[in-house]
Design an enzyme around this catalytic site. Structure first.
Site, PDB file in Angstrom:
ATOM      1  N   CYS A 182       0.831  -1.196   0.000  1.00 28.74           N
ATOM      2  CA  CYS A 182       0.000   0.000   0.000  1.00 28.74           C
ATOM      3  C   CYS A 182       0.870   1.253   0.000  1.00 28.74           C
ATOM      4  O   CYS A 182       1.617   1.484  -0.950  1.00 28.74           O
ATOM      5  CB  CYS A 182      -1.000  -0.039   1.160  1.00 28.74           C
TER       6      CYS A 182
ATOM      7  N   HIS B 109      -3.775  -4.903  -0.258  1.00 28.00           N
ATOM      8  CA  HIS B 109      -3.358  -5.482   1.020  1.00 28.00           C
ATOM      9  C   HIS B 109      -3.451  -7.009   0.930  1.00 28.00           C
ATOM     10  O   HIS B 109      -4.534  -7.560   1.088  1.00 28.00           O
ATOM     11  CB  HIS B 109      -4.262  -4.992   2.154  1.00 28.00           C
TER      12      HIS B 109
ATOM     13  N   GLU C  21      -2.560  -9.098   3.097  1.00 32.30           N
ATOM     14  CA  GLU C  21      -2.945  -9.619   4.413  1.00 32.30           C
ATOM     15  C   GLU C  21      -4.444  -9.491   4.664  1.00 32.30           C
ATOM     16  O   GLU C  21      -4.963 -10.079   5.613  1.00 32.30           O
ATOM     17  CB  GLU C  21      -2.151  -8.902   5.514  1.00 32.30           C
TER      18      GLU C  21
END
Length: 197
Positions: free
Chosen positions: A77, A179, A181
């Site tokens: 990001c 992202h 994650e």
């Protein structure tokens, strides 16, 4: 494997650490130059505003360290955006790893009116790197108002108003605007591929 998540006060570090742990590894949170330099893999997260994040990097001399790392580095990001030449966010000079300038989305774009920031899931396409080994085009999670245009280092793209870089690569440096994650099993596989580089 020694994995370091750079902790410089501008990152979503705990969610990344948990995602790494779910893959069976532990990651150290650190701003220590020697510890980062000696890691096998480095993750460079970022949430927030570009100019204040770069100020934190300069204060800790990480702006000198990061571009000279030789192991695989993954910017996520804002971390990816800071690895670019410049950002329109605060007219900020970046680390100059990726040869592209970060732009702000505009509401009236070539493919229609868009809301800013982009929040939510978007399809990632034109995958061109071992970061996406064994993966097909799918959806990833994004939250951002600024983007890197398509460039020679683009290894994946999304469309939001116009086409832009969803991921970048130059040598040992990788970046994702999305992202991983927060992108479910697909994002976990991207992290797994990064750790296998």
């Amino acid at each position: 494997m020694k994995i370091v998540i750079i902790n410089y006060g501008a990152g979503n570090i705990q969610s990344i650490r948990f995602a790494i742990r779910r893959l069976g590894y532990d990651a150290v949170l650190s701003s220590d130059v020697d510890e980062i330099r000696n890691a096998e893999k480095v993750i460079f997260p970022g949430v927030g505003e570009a100019s204040s994040a770069m100020k934190k990097l300069r204060e800790s001399q990480l702006d000198q360290l990061i571009p000279n790392l030789t192991q695989p580095v993954l910017g996520i990001c804002l971390g990816m955006q800071l690895m670019c030449n410049r950002s329109e966010e605060g007219n900020t000079n970046g680390l100059g790893i990726f040869d592209v300038d970060v732009k702000r989305f505009v509401p009236q774009s070539p493919k229609g009116t868009i809301k800013i920031p982009q929040i939510g899931w978007n399809k990632i396409e034109h995958l061109e790197s071992d970061l996406f080994k064994g993966l097909q085009e799918d959806y990833v999670y994004l939250v951002h108002s600024f983007y890197a245009p398509l460039c020679k280092e683009t290894i994946a793209q999304c469309t939001y108003g116009s086409d832009y870089s969803a991921a970048l690569q130059k040598d040992n440096f990788y970046g994702t605007q999305f992202h991983p994650e927060k992108s479910g099993d697909y994002g976990a596989n991207i992290l797994r591929n990064f750790l296998a580089l």
